[in-house]
Scaffold this motif. Structure first.
Motif, PDB file in Angstrom:
ATOM      1  N   ALA A 158       0.825  -1.211   0.000  1.00 31.82           N
ATOM      2  CA  ALA A 158       0.000   0.000   0.000  1.00 31.82           C
ATOM      3  C   ALA A 158       0.859   1.261   0.000  1.00 31.82           C
ATOM      4  O   ALA A 158       0.568   2.230  -0.712  1.00 31.82           O
ATOM      5  CB  ALA A 158      -0.933  -0.007   1.209  1.00 31.82           C
ATOM      6  N   VAL A 159       1.931   1.237   0.789  1.00 36.98           N
ATOM      7  CA  VAL A 159       2.834   2.394   0.827  1.00 36.98           C
ATOM      8  C   VAL A 159       3.498   2.607  -0.521  1.00 36.98           C
ATOM      9  O   VAL A 159       3.564   3.729  -1.031  1.00 36.98           O
ATOM     10  CB  VAL A 159       3.893   2.221   1.944  1.00 36.98           C
ATOM     11  CG1 VAL A 159       5.008   3.235   1.805  1.00 36.98           C
ATOM     12  CG2 VAL A 159       3.248   2.325   3.299  1.00 36.98           C
ATOM     13  N   GLY A 199      -0.227  11.663  -3.467  1.00 36.64           N
ATOM     14  CA  GLY A 199      -0.181  12.170  -2.097  1.00 36.64           C
ATOM     15  C   GLY A 199      -0.401  13.665  -2.062  1.00 36.64           C
ATOM     16  O   GLY A 199      -0.167  14.371  -3.041  1.00 36.64           O
ATOM     17  N   THR A 254       2.430   1.628  -3.466  1.00 31.18           N
ATOM     18  CA  THR A 254       1.431   2.055  -4.435  1.00 31.18           C
ATOM     19  C   THR A 254       1.141   3.537  -4.291  1.00 31.18           C
ATOM     20  O   THR A 254       1.065   4.274  -5.280  1.00 31.18           O
ATOM     21  CB  THR A 254       0.132   1.245  -4.253  1.00 31.18           C
ATOM     22  OG1 THR A 254       0.427  -0.138  -4.428  1.00 31.18           O
ATOM     23  CG2 THR A 254      -0.934   1.676  -5.235  1.00 31.18           C
ATOM     24  N   GLN A 255       0.979   4.006  -3.059  1.00 33.66           N
ATOM     25  CA  GLN A 255       0.729   5.426  -2.820  1.00 33.66           C
ATOM     26  C   GLN A 255       1.923   6.262  -3.280  1.00 33.66           C
ATOM     27  O   GLN A 255       1.763   7.286  -3.915  1.00 33.66           O
ATOM     28  CB  GLN A 255       0.468   5.663  -1.332  1.00 33.66           C
ATOM     29  CG  GLN A 255       0.233   7.100  -0.958  1.00 33.66           C
ATOM     30  CD  GLN A 255      -1.104   7.614  -1.427  1.00 33.66           C
ATOM     31  OE1 GLN A 255      -2.004   6.842  -1.707  1.00 33.66           O
ATOM     32  NE2 GLN A 255      -1.234   8.910  -1.528  1.00 33.66           N
ATOM     33  N   TYR A 256       3.116   5.805  -2.963  1.00 32.62           N
ATOM     34  CA  TYR A 256       4.321   6.540  -3.339  1.00 32.62           C
ATOM     35  C   TYR A 256       4.508   6.565  -4.856  1.00 32.62           C
ATOM     36  O   TYR A 256       4.832   7.595  -5.439  1.00 32.62           O
ATOM     37  CB  TYR A 256       5.535   5.902  -2.662  1.00 32.62           C
ATOM     38  CG  TYR A 256       6.841   6.595  -2.969  1.00 32.62           C
ATOM     39  CD1 TYR A 256       7.133   7.819  -2.412  1.00 32.62           C
ATOM     40  CD2 TYR A 256       7.779   6.014  -3.810  1.00 32.62           C
ATOM     41  CE1 TYR A 256       8.323   8.469  -2.676  1.00 32.62           C
ATOM     42  CE2 TYR A 256       8.978   6.636  -4.098  1.00 32.62           C
ATOM     43  CZ  TYR A 256       9.252   7.858  -3.527  1.00 32.62           C
ATOM     44  OH  TYR A 256      10.409   8.489  -3.801  1.00 32.62           O
ATOM     45  N   SER A 312       2.215   6.218  -7.225  1.00 30.78           N
ATOM     46  CA  SER A 312       1.145   6.879  -7.986  1.00 30.78           C
ATOM     47  C   SER A 312       1.266   8.393  -7.964  1.00 30.78           C
ATOM     48  O   SER A 312       0.686   9.073  -8.803  1.00 30.78           O
ATOM     49  CB  SER A 312      -0.217   6.467  -7.441  1.00 30.78           C
ATOM     50  OG  SER A 312      -0.430   7.033  -6.156  1.00 30.78           O
TER      51      SER A 312
END
Length: 88
Positions: free
Chosen positions: A72-73, A82, A75-77, A79
């Protein structure tokens, strides 16, 4: 009390050397180390009533939970979705 004094200093050194994102990306690694130490300390520890906790799948489930959190981290980073990522 020591972590509250040393934590900001360590975070500042990390920000100055490699960047602010690494402070947040290091959290899952620190949680994993703490969870493994906790699991090792609690393994076979008797609970009230004299029974021993037997959870053979607990280590596997904790590993999958940690892997999911890291995914999850990343994927967030990756994409760039943030709130602190500058938009061009």
């Amino acid at each position: 009390m020591l972590p509250s004094l040393a934590g900001p200093i360590i975070a500042g050194v990390i920000v100055d050397t490699v960047g602010w994102r690494w402070v947040f990306l290091s959290v899952p690694a620190l949680i994993t180390v703490a969870a493994l130490a906790l699991l090792r300390g609690l393994a076979g520890h008797p609970v009230s009533g004299g029974q021993v906790i037997a959870a053979p799948g607990l280590h596997r489930e904790a590993g999958w939970a940690a892997l999911t959190a890291v995914g999850a981290v990343l994927t967030q980073y990756g994409s760039g979705a943030g709130p602190l990522v500058p938009k061009d």
